[in-house]
Design an enzyme around this catalytic site. Structure first.
Site, short mmCIF file in Angstrom:
data_model
loop_
_atom_site.label_atom_id
_atom_site.label_comp_id
_atom_site.label_asym_id
_atom_site.label_seq_id
_atom_site.Cartn_x
_atom_site.Cartn_y
_atom_site.Cartn_z
N LYS A 175 0.85 -1.19 0.00
CA LYS A 175 0.00 0.00 0.00
C LYS A 175 0.88 1.24 0.00
O LYS A 175 1.41 1.65 1.03
CB LYS A 175 -0.95 0.04 1.21
CG LYS A 175 -2.07 1.04 0.93
CD LYS A 175 -2.63 1.71 2.13
CE LYS A 175 -1.89 2.89 2.61
NZ LYS A 175 -1.85 4.07 1.71
N GLU A 178 -1.36 7.33 -0.60
CA GLU A 178 -2.47 7.70 -1.49
C GLU A 178 -2.10 8.88 -2.38
O GLU A 178 -2.73 9.13 -3.40
CB GLU A 178 -3.73 8.01 -0.67
CG GLU A 178 -3.62 9.14 0.35
CD GLU A 178 -3.02 8.67 1.68
OE1 GLU A 178 -2.30 7.65 1.71
OE2 GLU A 178 -3.29 9.35 2.69
N GLY A 228 6.77 5.69 7.71
CA GLY A 228 5.90 6.87 7.75
C GLY A 228 6.10 7.60 9.06
O GLY A 228 7.15 7.48 9.70
N GLY A 229 5.08 8.34 9.46
CA GLY A 229 5.19 9.21 10.62
C GLY A 229 5.05 8.47 11.95
O GLY A 229 4.50 7.35 12.01
N THR A 232 1.39 7.56 13.11
CA THR A 232 0.83 6.39 12.42
C THR A 232 1.52 5.13 12.93
O THR A 232 0.87 4.09 13.11
CB THR A 232 1.04 6.52 10.89
OG1 THR A 232 0.73 7.85 10.50
CG2 THR A 232 0.17 5.54 10.13
N GLY A 233 2.81 5.21 13.18
CA GLY A 233 3.55 4.06 13.72
C GLY A 233 2.96 3.61 15.06
O GLY A 233 2.83 2.41 15.32
N GLU A 250 9.83 2.14 10.26
CA GLU A 250 10.80 3.20 9.91
C GLU A 250 10.07 4.51 10.06
O GLU A 250 9.22 4.86 9.23
CB GLU A 250 11.26 3.03 8.45
CG GLU A 250 12.07 1.80 8.16
CD GLU A 250 13.48 1.86 8.74
OE1 GLU A 250 13.93 2.96 9.13
OE2 GLU A 250 14.11 0.81 8.81
N CYS A 284 13.47 11.76 5.66
CA CYS A 284 13.43 11.34 7.07
C CYS A 284 14.77 11.58 7.76
O CYS A 284 14.82 11.86 8.94
CB CYS A 284 13.03 9.89 7.17
SG CYS A 284 14.05 8.82 6.17
N GLU A 385 9.81 17.06 14.17
CA GLU A 385 10.13 17.02 12.75
C GLU A 385 9.13 17.91 11.99
O GLU A 385 7.93 17.80 12.20
CB GLU A 385 9.95 15.56 12.30
CG GLU A 385 10.30 15.25 10.89
CD GLU A 385 9.94 13.80 10.54
OE1 GLU A 385 8.86 13.32 10.93
OE2 GLU A 385 10.73 13.18 9.83
P1 NAD Z 1 2.16 8.87 7.19
O1 NAD Z 1 2.41 8.18 8.48
O2 NAD Z 1 1.12 9.92 7.16
O3 NAD Z 1 1.73 7.83 6.07
C1 NAD Z 1 2.56 6.75 5.68
C2 NAD Z 1 1.70 5.66 5.09
O4 NAD Z 1 0.85 5.14 6.11
C3 NAD Z 1 0.79 6.11 3.95
O5 NAD Z 1 0.72 5.09 2.99
C4 NAD Z 1 -0.55 6.26 4.66
O6 NAD Z 1 -1.66 6.10 3.80
C5 NAD Z 1 -0.48 5.13 5.64
N1 NAD Z 1 -1.37 5.26 6.80
C6 NAD Z 1 -1.78 6.42 7.39
N2 NAD Z 1 -2.61 6.11 8.42
C7 NAD Z 1 -2.67 4.76 8.49
C8 NAD Z 1 -3.37 3.84 9.33
N3 NAD Z 1 -4.14 4.26 10.34
N4 NAD Z 1 -3.22 2.53 9.10
C9 NAD Z 1 -2.43 2.08 8.11
N5 NAD Z 1 -1.77 2.90 7.26
C10 NAD Z 1 -1.88 4.21 7.47
O7 NAD Z 1 3.57 9.41 6.71
P2 NAD Z 1 3.87 10.27 5.40
O8 NAD Z 1 3.36 11.64 5.66
O9 NAD Z 1 3.44 9.54 4.18
O10 NAD Z 1 5.48 10.26 5.42
C11 NAD Z 1 6.23 11.16 6.15
C12 NAD Z 1 6.82 10.50 7.37
O11 NAD Z 1 7.54 9.33 7.00
C13 NAD Z 1 7.82 11.38 8.07
O12 NAD Z 1 7.61 11.34 9.47
C14 NAD Z 1 9.16 10.74 7.73
O13 NAD Z 1 10.18 10.99 8.66
C15 NAD Z 1 8.81 9.30 7.65
N6 NAD Z 1 9.78 8.56 6.83
C16 NAD Z 1 10.68 7.74 7.46
C17 NAD Z 1 11.65 7.06 6.72
C18 NAD Z 1 12.67 6.17 7.39
O14 NAD Z 1 13.44 5.51 6.69
N7 NAD Z 1 12.74 6.14 8.71
C19 NAD Z 1 11.66 7.21 5.33
C20 NAD Z 1 10.73 8.04 4.72
C21 NAD Z 1 9.79 8.70 5.49
#
Ligand code: NAD
Length: 493
Positions: A175, A178, A228-229, A232-233, A250, A284, A385
């Site tokens: 996934k 979006e 991701g963020g 969300t993690g 990550e 990131c 961040e």
């Molecule tokens: P995000 O957490 O908003 O979204 C990431 C993904 O998670 C998207 O596909 C989103 O649709 C999905 N998502 C959102 N809510 C969810 C839920 N409740 N259940 C399942 N999936 C869900 O992050 P973003 O805005 O897309 O990315 C930016 C973040 O990613 C920043 O915090 C950045 O530091 C981090 N990031 C980390 C690394 C790393 O290697 N550590 C690399 C790239 C980005």
């Protein structure tokens, strides 16, 4: 583009409820694609397809070498389509086409790395000290994986998951964000073309808030690998607890970049500008937290401000541009609020601090490179961040203070140290609690080296050898070649 962009059980299809959404260019808001938005039924179908294919043994029965050959073929096909995919990536993200080309080259290297790793011997024999016992450690595919990616490096972050999952023999549901789905669609087409068995690779599109819940809580999913963020993690970790899923996370970073007075200052400044403003800070591991020795502070700040003010912004095909727009209006608003909060809490704004007012940027999400001086570790803008082009500057007097400031964060993804004293640089690198440390450099990585975060920057590692291990179960098989009675309990017969 047709909206039959979900890939489930070996077939392309539209959403079962007809759902679709437009993808807008962050450069000018034009519609660059229309894609399906999966329904809950589609998500459940994709999980079923992955589970059935895994349990059938259709892919797990392949040897590591056979799966490595498949991953190698995928790398070849990616190379064939590299520019087409880079174009889609740059359409979705607004980043310059040339940057997207670099990203796709990195994607290909990732597939090549895991293909080579998979072709090596797996497992080992253990000497248990008994002549008639053989003991083997074997590596087996972990199961069904949900692979969820962000929008900043859309295909690269997905590739770090898909390539090892394929080598390991997992079935999975991808996934992508979006906001940036097109490159993942292209990858899944290639995975199918390369001859991956039906049901192994599935693609679900849509916002995480809508399609994510089942991907992370369905008991048929064994592993969630998420980039991701932090927030969300945290949601994913809670949901994954229901059936003790394996997790690979990550997350974000707020990465210290330390410059000592004995460094090559001009080179350090140049790298500091790149570290903070590359891809407009949407990285990131961006080095947005500059920590400078007091005696060089004024010189460094003056030069950084001059360089940041000179950075030229522009769209995918603007040959003079050095970096692009933010991903969305919502993200631009978040960065604006973050900067306003920095000013309110006492940081000194030296350059930037607002949206670009150039007419050619009027329809895009362009935010100027921004530098805050007079910052300290108690500030929100230092601890949180922004994921945008915002650098904060702090001062230190001693080595111990530089280390303490660099570690004063809930995150632990990456950091940099500049010094002409190799021993001092090594001491500081050892003392910083972050997953990657650069000495007299900032930013490069290689697929052969592990990537990941300490503390709240994540759990587990991607890339390297460990990045394959995330997708494997480890089994110990003990074989007694001369069985005998255990004799533990009396036999009163
Ligand atoms: P995000 O957490 O908003 O979204 C990431 C993904 O998670 C998207 O596909 C989103 O649709 C999905 N998502 C959102 N809510 C969810 C839920 N409740 N259940 C399942 N999936 C869900 O992050 P973003 O805005 O897309 O990315 C930016 C973040 O990613 C920043 O915090 C950045 O530091 C981090 N990031 C980390 C690394 C790393 O290697 N550590 C690399 C790239 C980005």
């Amino acid at each position: 583009m047709s909206t039959a962009t979900l890939f489930i059980d070996g077939a392309w299809r539209s959403a079962s409820d007809g759902g679709a959404h437009d993808i807008h260019s962050p450069h000018d808001q034009s519609v660059v694609a229309t894609v399906s938005q999966a329904s809950q039924d589609d998500v459940l179908d994709a999980i079923s397809a992955a589970r059935v294919s895994f349990d059938s043994g259709v892919f797990t029965s392949w040897s590591f070498k056979e799966r490595s050959a498949l991953v190698s073929k995928i790398a070849d096909l990616l190379e064939r389509d590299a520019d087409l995919i880079a174009r889609k990536e740059s359409d979705d993200t607004g980043k310059r086409f040339i940057e997207a080309q670099y990203d796709i080259a990195d994607v290909i290297s990732t597939f090549r790395h895991f293909a080579a790793l998979g072709a090596k011997e797996h497992g080992r024999s253990v000497d248990v000290g008994i002549a008639h016992v053989t003991s083997r450690i074997v590596h087996e595919p972990l199961g069904v994986a949900s692979l969820i990616g962000p929008w900043n490096y859309p295909l690269l972050q997905i590739a770090w998951k898909v390539a090892p999952a394929l080598v390991a023999g997992c079935s999975f549901i991808v996934k992508p964000s979006e906001l940036t789905p097109q490159s993942a669609i292209a990858l899944i087409k290639i995975i199918d073309e390369a001859g991956t068995p039906k049901g192994v690779a599935n693609l679900i599109l849509g916002p995480g808030s809508v399609v994510g819940a089942s991907l992370i809580s369905d008991p048929r999913v064994d592993l969630v690998s998420f980039t991701g963020g932090l927030a969300t993690g945290q949601t994913i970790m809670k949901a994954a607890a229901t059936n003790i899923k394996k997790l690979a996370l990550e997350l974000g970073g707020k990465n210290p970049h330390i410059i000592f007075a004995d460094a090559d200052i001009d080179t350090a400044i140049d790298n500091a500008v790149t570290a903070a403003f590359l891809h407009s800070g949407q990285v990131c591991s961006a080095g947005t937290r500059l920590i400078v020795e007091r005696s060089i502070h004024d010189r460094v700040v003056k030069e950084i401000v001059r360089r940041a003010g000179d950075i030229s912004l522009g769209g995918p095909d603007d040959e003079l541009a050095e970096t692009g727009p933010l991903i969305s209006k919502a993200h631009l608003m978040n960065v604006s609020t973050y900067v306003e909060r920095g000013i309110a809490e006492g940081a000194t704004l030296l350059v930037g601090g607002h949206r670009s007012d150039k007419p050619e940027h009027a329809n895009g999400w362009y935010y100027l490179p921004t530098v805050f001086d007079n910052c300290n570790t108690t500030m929100f803008c230092v601890q949180e961040e922004s994921f945008g082009p915002v650098m904060t500057i702090e001062i230190f007097d001693t080595e111990a203070q530089a280390i303490a400031i660099g570690n004063d964060t809930i995150f632990g993804l990456s950091g940099g140290v500049w010094s002409g004293d190799n021993e001092k640089a090594a001491r500081v690198a050892n003392a910083l609690r972050h997953g990657t440390i650069w000495i007299n450099d900032f930013g490069p990585y290689r697929p052969a080296a592990e990537w990941g975060g300490y503390k709240q920057s994540g759990i587990g590692r991607e890339l390297g050898e460990h990045g394959l291990g995330e997708y494997l179960e480890i089994k110990h098989i003990w074989t007694n070649n001369a069985p005998s009675r255990s004799g533990w309990f009396r036999d009163n017969k």
